[in-house]
Enzyme design. Structure first.
Site, mmCIF file in Angstrom:
data_model
loop_
_atom_site.group_PDB
_atom_site.id
_atom_site.type_symbol
_atom_site.label_atom_id
_atom_site.label_comp_id
_atom_site.label_asym_id
_atom_site.label_seq_id
_atom_site.Cartn_x
_atom_site.Cartn_y
_atom_site.Cartn_z
ATOM 1 N N GLU A 299 15.004 15.117 78.485
ATOM 2 C CA GLU A 299 16.126 15.241 77.501
ATOM 3 C C GLU A 299 15.648 16.096 76.387
ATOM 4 O O GLU A 299 15.632 15.631 75.175
ATOM 5 C CB GLU A 299 16.377 13.530 76.864
ATOM 6 C CG GLU A 299 16.748 12.806 77.997
ATOM 7 C CD GLU A 299 17.398 11.482 77.672
ATOM 8 O OE1 GLU A 299 16.781 10.882 76.592
ATOM 9 O OE2 GLU A 299 18.146 10.925 78.297
ATOM 10 N N ASP A 377 19.561 4.279 83.296
ATOM 11 C CA ASP A 377 19.279 4.021 81.909
ATOM 12 C C ASP A 377 19.689 2.605 81.474
ATOM 13 O O ASP A 377 20.458 2.779 80.559
ATOM 14 C CB ASP A 377 19.608 5.286 81.213
ATOM 15 C CG ASP A 377 19.115 5.320 79.613
ATOM 16 O OD1 ASP A 377 18.113 4.775 79.573
ATOM 17 O OD2 ASP A 377 19.658 6.108 78.857
ATOM 18 N N GLU A 405 20.591 -1.501 73.547
ATOM 19 C CA GLU A 405 21.395 -0.159 73.600
ATOM 20 C C GLU A 405 22.521 0.024 74.205
ATOM 21 O O GLU A 405 23.699 0.433 73.495
ATOM 22 C CB GLU A 405 20.464 0.957 74.098
ATOM 23 C CG GLU A 405 21.148 2.103 74.074
ATOM 24 C CD GLU A 405 20.064 3.217 74.650
ATOM 25 O OE1 GLU A 405 18.764 2.996 74.729
ATOM 26 O OE2 GLU A 405 20.541 4.333 74.678
#
Ligand SMILES: *[C@@H]1O[C@H](CO)[C@@H](O)[C@H](O)[C@H]1NC(C)=O
Ligand SMILES: *[C@@H]1O[C@H](CO)[C@@H](O)[C@H](O)[C@H]1NC(C)=O
Ligand SMILES: *[C@@H]1O[C@H](CO)[C@@H](O)[C@H](O)[C@H]1NC(C)=O
Ligand SMILES: *[C@@H]1O[C@H](CO)[C@@H](O)[C@H](O)[C@H]1NC(C)=O
Ligand SMILES: *[C@@H]1O[C@H](CO)[C@@H](O)[C@H](O)[C@H]1NC(C)=O
Ligand SMILES: *[C@@H]1O[C@H](CO)[C@@H](O)[C@H](O)[C@H]1NC(C)=O
Ligand SMILES: *[C@@H]1O[C@H](CO)[C@@H](O)[C@H](O)[C@H]1NC(C)=O
Ligand SMILES: *[C@@H]1O[C@H](CO)[C@@H](O)[C@H](O)[C@H]1NC(C)=O
Ligand SMILES: *[C@@H]1O[C@H](CO)[C@@H](O)[C@H](O)[C@H]1NC(C)=O
Ligand SMILES: *[C@@H]1O[C@H](CO)[C@@H](O)[C@H](O)[C@H]1NC(C)=O
Ligand SMILES: *[C@@H]1O[C@H](CO)[C@@H](O)[C@H](O)[C@H]1NC(C)=O
Ligand SMILES: *[C@@H]1O[C@H](CO)[C@@H](O)[C@H](O)[C@H]1NC(C)=O
Length: 837
Positions: A299, A377, A405
């Site tokens: 990333e 993820d 998250e």
């Protein structure tokens, strides 16, 4: 010594300052204890009184806990040979040395402990000092739960590495932080007052966490300045008495960023010296420094691939520098590239195996590859990462996320241990032999020297740590599972409930029910059948936004079109991902008939009309699950309300606020996802719920004065796809409508958008008499990621209960804008008793 029955003990429950700061270490007083024949130890003999020793910490903690639970002082004694009726705490070695009878002590593994409450003397002996501290916390946990049984219990960890990862930035912000700002950093340095750090260390030690990475994996090179290394030293000094070692995340490009070099090539001799120097500096200040966490070539983070070096070359660079000190490199497997969705065979889920399998055996012995539980993820459900079954000569650890998250950002109750257990207990059948993930990461299955667990944790300055009292069950459960993954998630939860909220059975049963139903409910009203969470993946990962999954390079695709949905990950026709598992698992997932429903769309691309094992079609299952999940979230409010008076008012009100919010937001989720797939597929809900809301009045259909109709993006986040905002930023707007519902008592729900950038005010009137009002202040109260847009994350609901309505009444809402918050409204619902809408 202790001889009373668990069922006869009642906790007083209420102790001072129930703001959550002591979490599960409240040591609430127990009632009735004095009426039983309970003789407590009168002394504590601590076999090490050095202030930095975890044994000394254990002694302090025992004094504090017993004082608080039993209102009885227990003194530290140095009369080590008058051990009768004492609590002895120390290492096995020191015990043998002092008392000469260490042979009575069972064999222990590193960090393990023996707790013996059978005789006159309570013995809490650790294999090392930290083990002794764990034993003290275990004993106190028993007492606090009213368990006075006589035990002789040997406790050894399943895995050596039990770490937490903070994603704290040097400026004091936290990546994916929802509970306030960093307790470690501000203004580019380490905070002066480390009191909260010390309290955090205490919580972590009590759940047997033995390491912490204090900064974000997206690491800032300025952490390596001499001044910040001194600051890290202060942090380590605070963690040391709790047996917790401190480590840091590194930025791979530091040699060029701060080292004055022109390269960060891991094989360059200047680069090697740079990292050796940094490592030496760290160990000079922190002799028990834990090691490094590295996010490289991931990333946008720099890494060895820039120089055509392998990821193993990158990891081994640090491993070599750490090796003289027994330090460890945790090297993240979260490496993937942007992909093109037009390529049917492209698959981000394949990336970790593609990058790491060829490197098996090439990593140094003090490198541990840290692997997220699933291949994408932290989604609401993923299959177990196949990388666990592809590395036999490499140490591995699992990466979990206490940070919610993608799972409601601590504003939705989601107890995560059952999700984690689906992975920890998963048997990958490597070589047709039992190969549970928990046995792989422990090092046992492939006979590896190292391995374990890491969890991302976003504790912040909020008194509750995570912003939510209920979310703390996840932190608690993480530590307990890292120590012993075979533990039952409900048993762990119940220990946490008793320690956090008291021993009353109504409290225990109610919070158990809510928590155990919470992950299934969240999965039901977000993304089902393995399609991923369906949240806003290109934005803040909070509200519903299914279309954000597709038409971009991130590879979290659903491939949903008018007729079909799901990723074809088969070998015969798809991305080949199912073939990256060992044969028994691969063949289960390859075949649609043996793929479990809850992962169907992860592995297969099917028609919406495909019939599941359950008998429903895919689309009808989506509708049913969304309605049922949101219904469960409504029930949580009632369940919680049943605890009024049984829990201190402060925490009762704070949890009620979040449960009420969640109930409203679960309706937003339900409607957004249901509408999106109804819109896309054109297949209506057999039960005629989707798109059919007889109790609603859309704001855009009311008489508007000073309000303007606006589209909402994504469209499905608003009922009837549109909302209204005030026409001016400074003048209030009014909407009015004549209610055509039959006379009766209704709950009056208003759906609105609470955006960042202002605190608008809304007032509701019935025939010009005020029913109630509210402020758009979620930015102050909820802590989830913010948005300035009308979207699935800002869509919210407020409910006024028990409002008497007569047919023909005039309902009016006055919205007063504030700054960028233009008092947005979506709809009003008048709900008869029992109707959810
Ligand atoms: C309390 O314990 C003492 C010492 O063990 C024993 O002598 C006594 O009988 C007990 N009393 C009761 C009421 O059980
Ligand atoms: C006492 O604790 C200190 C700090 O942990 C340690 O360095 C020392 O070795 C311990 N002493 C003994 C005798 O265990
Ligand atoms: C790193 O931290 C420094 C000091 O706080 C700050 O000025 C800089 O912007 C940060 N760099 C990044 C990339 O965040
Ligand atoms: C690191 O490098 C600097 C600059 O060359 C030097 O002054 C310092 O002594 C080195 N530190 C260690 C621990 O090697
Ligand atoms: C890495 O390899 C590629 C292809 O072999 C080459 O084009 C590139 O120049 C190399 N990069 C470096 C930094 O050596
Ligand atoms: C993706 O692939 C298609 C078909 O090969 C091509 O037309 C398109 O330009 C590619 N998109 C990107 C972003 O590379
Ligand atoms: C096989 O893959 C093609 C794309 O290459 C896809 O269009 C088709 O639907 C797939 N067939 C089945 C039965 O899944
Ligand atoms: C979807 O249904 C059509 C018939 O309506 C069928 O031809 C096709 O094979 C089905 N696709 C898949 C992927 O099952
Ligand atoms: C889907 O939504 C669009 C608005 O984005 C609308 O124009 C269209 O009519 C909807 N289709 C159905 C079937 O609801
Ligand atoms: C939906 O919105 C449209 C356009 O704003 C409006 O004309 C229509 O009345 C609304 N439908 C309902 C049921 O309120
Ligand atoms: C801090 O925690 C309390 C208790 O849950 C809550 O009321 C408050 O909103 C929290 N603040 C943030 C920013 O999360
Ligand atoms: C006025 O409100 C709009 C949204 O309706 C917002 O974009 C704009 O920034 C606001 N202006 C001010 C000065 O706050």
């Amino acid at each position: 010594m202790f001889c009373i029955l668990l069922s006869t003990v009642v906790s007083l429950g209420i102790v001072t300052a129930e703001n959550g700061q002591n979490a599960w270490l409240r040591y609430a007083p127990l009632r009735s204890v004095n009426s039983y024949n309970l003789s407590l130890a009168s002394n504590i003999i601590a076999l090490n009184t050095s202030k930095s020793s975890p044994v000394y910490t254990a002694s302090l903690e025992l004094q504090k806990g017993i004082q608080s639970i039993f209102s009885q002082a227990v003194k530290e004694s140095d009369e080590i040979h008058q051990a009768a009726s004492s609590l002895i705490v120390g290492t096995v070695d020191d015990y043998s040395h002092v008392y000469g009878n260490g042979n009575d002590v069972p064999d222990l593994e590193e960090d393990g402990f023996w707790l013996n409450t059978e005789g006159e003397t309570v013995k809490i002996l650790g294999q090392n000092e930290r083990g002794a501290l764990y034993g003290a916390f275990e004993y106190l946990s028993m007492l606090a739960q009213g368990d006075f049984s006589h035990i002789s219990s040997v406790n050894n960890p399943n895995q050596p590495i039990r770490w937490v990862n903070q994603w704290d930035n040097m400026d004091g912000s936290i990546e994916r932080g929802y509970g306030g700002s960093s307790i470690f950093f501000n203004n580019g340095g380490i905070v002066d007052d480390l009191t909260r750090v010390s309290e955090y260390a205490r919580l972590l030690a009590s759940i047997r966490v033995n390491g912490i990475i204090v900064n974000n994996v997206n690491a800032n090179v300025s952490l390596l300045s001499p001044q910040n290394i001194q600051g890290l030293g202060r942090i380590a000094d605070v963690f040391r008495p709790y047996g917790i070692q401190v480590g840091i995340s590194l930025n791979f490009a530091s040699p060029t960023a701060i080292g004055g070099l022109t390269t960060f090539d891991p094989l360059d001799s200047g680069v090697i010296s740079f990292w050796t120097n940094i490592t030496d500096q760290l160990y000079q200040r922190i002799p028990d420094f834990a090691g490094y966490l590295v996010k490289a070539d991931s990333e946008g983070q720099p890494g060895p691939l820039t120089y055509n070096r392998t990821l193993a070359d990158g990891a081994n660079l640090f491993a070599k520098a750490l090796n003289p000190y027994n330090g460890v490199v945790m090297f993240r497997a979260f490496v993937y590239n942007q992909l093109n969705e037009s390529d049917w065979k492209a698959d981000r889920a394949n990336a970790a195996v593609q990058f790491f399998k060829p490197l098996d055996g090439k990593f140094a012995n003090n490198v541990v590859v840290q692997i997220k539980y699933g291949p994408i993820d932290f989604q609401v459900r993923e299959p177990t990462s196949p990388l666990f079954s592809n590395l036999y000569n490499t140490n591995t650890a699992i990466e979990l996320e206490v940070t919610q998250e993608y799972l409601g950002q601590q504003c939705h109750l989601v107890y995560l241990a059952p999700l984690w257990k689906t992975v920890l207990d998963f048997d990958l059948r490597v070589g047709q032999k039992a190969s549970k993930v928990s046995d792989i990461i422990s090092g046992e299955r492939f006979n590896r020297p190292l391995g374990g667990s890491a969890a991302v944790v976003n504790v912040g300055t909020n008194a509750t740590w995570l912003g939510s009292h209920m979310a703390m069950s996840n932190l608690y459960a993480y530590g307990r599972l890292a120590w012993d993954p075979s533990k039952d998630s409900q048993n762990i939860l119940q220990d946490w409930i008793r320690l956090t909220f008291g021993l009353a059975s109504e409290v225990l049963n109610t919070i158990t029910k809510m928590s155990m139903e919470s992950w299934p409910a969240y999965e039901q009203y977000s993304g089902n059948l393995g399609i991923q969470t369906l949240t806003d993946i290109t934005g803040n990962h909070y509200g519903p936004n299914p279309q954000s999954q597709d038409n971009n390079g991130w590879g979290q695709w659903t491939r949903a079109d008018k007729k079909t949905i799901g990723m074809d990950r088969t070998v015969w026709n798809g991305t080949g991902y199912s073939g990256t598992y060992p044969p028994e698992i691969a063949s289960m997932y390859e075949d649609i008939s043996t793929t479990p429903d809850n992962l169907l769309l992860w592995f297969h691309h099917v028609n919406y009309t495909h019939i599941l094992h359950s008998g429903d079609t895919v689309i009808q299952y989506f509708y049913n699950a969304h309605y049922s999940g949101a219904e469960t979230a409504q029930a949580f409010v009632k369940l919680w309300e049943s605890l009024k008076g049984k829990i201190d008012a402060e925490r009762y009100e704070q949890v009620l606020y979040r449960q009420t919010y969640q109930a409203g937001h679960s309706i937003v989720w339900r409607d957004a996802i249901s509408n999106f797939y109804w819109n896309l597929s054109g297949i209506p809900d057999e039960a005629k719920r989707v798109g059919n809301h007889p109790w609603r009045v859309e704001a855009e259909s009311m008489v508007l004065d000073g309000y303007t109709i606006v589209p909402v993006k994504p469209f499905e986040a608003a009922s009837n796809y549109t909302a209204i905002i005030t026409s001016s930023n400074t003048t209030a707007g009014t909407v009015a409508t004549k209610l055509e519902f039959a006379d009766g008592t209704y709950d009056l729900a208003v759906n609105y958008f609470d955006v960042v950038g202002g605190r608008a005010k809304w007032q509701v009137y019935l025939n010009n008499k005020e029913v109630g009002e509210w402020i758009g202040d979620h930015e102050d109260t909820l802590g989830h990621a913010l948005s300035a847009n009308l979207d699935g994350g800002t869509a919210s609901r407020v409910t006024f209960k028990g409002v008497k309505i007569q047919k023909g009444d005039m309902l009016k809402i006055v919205g007063s804008p504030d700054g960028a918050e233009a008092a947005p409204l979506d709809y009003v619902a008048l709900l008869p008793p029992g109707v959810i809408d």
